[in-house]
Design a protein around this motif. Structure first.
Motif, mmCIF file in Angstrom:
data_model
loop_
_atom_site.group_PDB
_atom_site.id
_atom_site.type_symbol
_atom_site.label_atom_id
_atom_site.label_comp_id
_atom_site.label_asym_id
_atom_site.label_seq_id
_atom_site.Cartn_x
_atom_site.Cartn_y
_atom_site.Cartn_z
ATOM 1 N N THR A 1 21.604 17.157 34.868
ATOM 2 C CA THR A 1 22.058 15.769 34.966
ATOM 3 C C THR A 1 23.255 15.659 35.899
ATOM 4 O OG1 THR A 1 23.404 16.099 33.027
ATOM 5 C CG2 THR A 1 21.261 15.053 32.673
ATOM 6 N N LYS A 2 23.907 16.834 36.166
ATOM 7 C CA LYS A 2 25.025 16.816 37.106
ATOM 8 C C LYS A 2 24.796 17.843 38.195
ATOM 9 C CE LYS A 2 28.439 15.141 33.854
ATOM 10 N NZ LYS A 2 29.517 15.488 32.940
ATOM 11 N N PRO A 3 23.754 17.638 38.992
ATOM 12 C CA PRO A 3 23.458 18.641 40.011
ATOM 13 C C PRO A 3 24.612 18.769 41.008
ATOM 14 C CG PRO A 3 22.250 16.612 40.442
ATOM 15 C CD PRO A 3 22.893 16.453 39.111
ATOM 16 N N ASN A 4 24.818 20.003 41.458
ATOM 17 C CA ASN A 4 25.814 20.270 42.489
ATOM 18 C C ASN A 4 25.058 20.468 43.794
ATOM 19 O OD1 ASN A 4 27.214 22.109 44.322
ATOM 20 N ND2 ASN A 4 28.802 22.179 42.728
ATOM 21 N N ILE A 5 25.449 19.722 44.793
ATOM 22 C CA ILE A 5 24.690 19.723 46.040
ATOM 23 C C ILE A 5 24.570 21.137 46.646
ATOM 24 C CG2 ILE A 5 26.710 19.023 47.430
ATOM 25 C CD1 ILE A 5 23.125 17.884 48.121
ATOM 26 N N ASN A 6 25.637 21.954 46.497
ATOM 27 C CA ASN A 6 25.572 23.302 47.079
ATOM 28 C C ASN A 6 24.559 24.174 46.342
ATOM 29 O OD1 ASN A 6 27.540 22.677 49.008
ATOM 30 N ND2 ASN A 6 29.141 22.986 47.463
ATOM 31 N N VAL A 7 24.507 23.989 45.032
ATOM 32 C CA VAL A 7 23.532 24.751 44.236
ATOM 33 C C VAL A 7 22.109 24.316 44.615
ATOM 34 C CG1 VAL A 7 22.742 25.208 41.877
ATOM 35 C CG2 VAL A 7 25.203 25.015 42.358
ATOM 36 N N ILE A 8 21.924 23.011 44.757
ATOM 37 C CA ILE A 8 20.598 22.492 45.117
ATOM 38 C C ILE A 8 20.171 23.032 46.493
ATOM 39 C CG2 ILE A 8 19.300 20.373 45.704
ATOM 40 C CD1 ILE A 8 19.802 20.565 42.722
ATOM 41 N N LYS A 9 21.105 23.009 47.424
ATOM 42 C CA LYS A 9 20.780 23.504 48.765
ATOM 43 C C LYS A 9 20.447 24.993 48.734
ATOM 44 C CE LYS A 9 23.040 20.322 51.925
ATOM 45 N NZ LYS A 9 24.262 20.084 52.716
#
Ligand code: ATP
Ligand code: MG
Length: 395
Positions: A358-366
């Motif tokens: 619910t709180k994705p971190n953009i760096n983790v997603i990338k």
């Protein structure tokens, strides 16, 4: 018997150069909207006003009114009681007849508003206002004059023929579609995205749409439902070019390579990328989604930021600050609700994780997307190449 209509539109938005663009768009939308209505109609622009004349002996009044009052840019439609000019006394008798048929014995206040568009009529507008007002008072004991806040304004327009009217059926307001560019709607089978498309079209923006389909996980019925929704939105927005993307291989590949709790976010990022590709190719200036803050895991502030990050175009989310019930109310009003709640699943519901982030971190997603390698680009190219385009007309 109503044989013509006066179309009222917002004056403020159309000052100056835009005026004729705005009026021409309204004329063409009226012609289009009245095509399926039983009867024959002639739409004309005359001295800053738009008229719809009925040219057949019979027509479907209710359907005509419904079709016209759906057109963005129209604030009201006035049914006109039209008579030939047979002199002032004949006008007075026809006004009596009109009032009797329209208001019967009701106790009401009124004010006469006359406009003389040609100077060869025997009385000028002030004379008509005063004399006709008095004659009506004598004839109808149930009526009285109120010049400040009457129950009805009785309008008399002396033109080629004479128009008598006092009722305005409200239109939707907004601006005529096509006078403010075009946007690409991400259209799913849900409740929110058809409402989002409607709201942006209301501001004069033409629509195209993209739907992500995942056969065999999503059925033909699910796709047909989206086509049906587009056809309802098209009643307001005009025809919609619908791009149906086969998203299955992309979804399966993300499913295979990425952490399951991030699936929805990563999928949504690819949806936005592909929708933006079609938007650019088709000269759209923005994307539209039905997202609303906090509605589901993929619509938290952090999730929206991650989804937004792939887009270079503005993304319009007109439902963003609305509660579900508010969105539902609009969908009921525009007649998409009954279709939206049909049970066929769309592709977002198939591959959802039990506990999505619910709180994705953009760096983790990338970082997770790094697992996708070049193959994802090939799959995107393939999806774009095999996209089916359907021209959807109002139904
Ligand atoms: P909706 O009621 O509009 O389906 P939703 O509450 O189900 O919205 P999501 O599934 O998270 O929310 O989708 C958010 C937005 O993403 C939708 O409003 C729509 O604009 C877009 N979207 C979702 N799924 C699809 C799809 N299969 N095809 C096209 N757009 C989609
Ligand atoms: Mg949905």
């Amino acid at each position: 018997m109503v044989s013509a209509f006066l179309i009222k539109y917002g004056e403020i938005a159309i000052k100056g150069k835009n005026r004729h663009l705005f009026e021409d768009a309204l004329v063409s939308h009226l012609i289009h909207a009245l095509k399926p209505v039983k009867g024959e109609f002639f739409v004309s622009k005359e001295q800053g006003r738009i008229y719809v004349d009925v040219t057949s002996d019979t027509y479907d009044y209710d359907h005509a009114v419904k079709a016209m009052t759906r057109i963005f840019g129209i604030v009201g439609v006035c049914p006109l009681y039209q008579i030939d000019d047979n002199g002032y006394e004949d006008l007075v008798q026809n006004v009596f007849k009109y009032i009797r048929e329209t208001y019967g014995e009701e106790k009401l206040t009124f004010k006469v508003v006359a406009r003389r568009a040609r100077k060869d009529f025997e009385k000028n507008s002030t004379e008509i206002n005063e004399d006709l007002g008095g004659r009506i008072l004598d004839e109808f004991p149930n009526l009285s004059v109120d010049v400040h806040n009457p129950d009805f304004y009785l309008s008399i327009e002396i033109r080629e023929r004479i128009n008598i009217y006092s009722k305005t059926i409200p239109g939707p307001g907004g601006m005529p579609v096509g006078t403010n560019g075009k946007a690409m709607l991400l259209l799913s089978g849900g409740i929110d995205s058809p409402v989002a498309g409607y709201m942006i079209a209301k501001r004069g923006v033409a629509l195209e749409a993209t739907y992500f389909h995942a056969p065999p996980y999503t059925s033909e019925r699910a796709k047909q439902k989206v086509v049906d929704l587009a056809a309802i939105v098209a009643r307001y927005s005009g025809p919609i070019k619908l791009h149906v993307v086969n998203f299955t291989d992309i979804q399966l590949y993300i499913y295979e390579k990425c952490p399951h709790e991030e699936l929805t976010i990563i999928m949504r990022r690819y949806m936005m990328k592909i929708a933006e590709h079609f938007a650019k190719e088709n000269h759209c200036q923005a994307l539209i989604t039905g997202e609303s803050i906090g509605q589901v895991a993929s619509q938290t502030m952090q999730s929206l930021a991650c989804t937004n990050e792939v887009c270079t175009m503005p993304v319009f989310r007109p439902c963003i600050g609305m509660d579900k019930q508010e969105i539902v109310s609009i969908s009921e009003k525009i007649d998409t609700y009954e279709t939206s709640i049909l049970p066929y699943e769309d592709c977002c519901t198939i591959f959802v994780a039990k506990h999505p982030v619910t709180k994705p971190n953009i760096n983790v997603i990338k970082a997770s997307e790094m697992n996708l390698s070049e193959k994802i680009d090939e799959l995107m190219e393939e999806a774009i190449k095999t996209t089916e385009v359907i021209e959807v007309f109002a139904k």
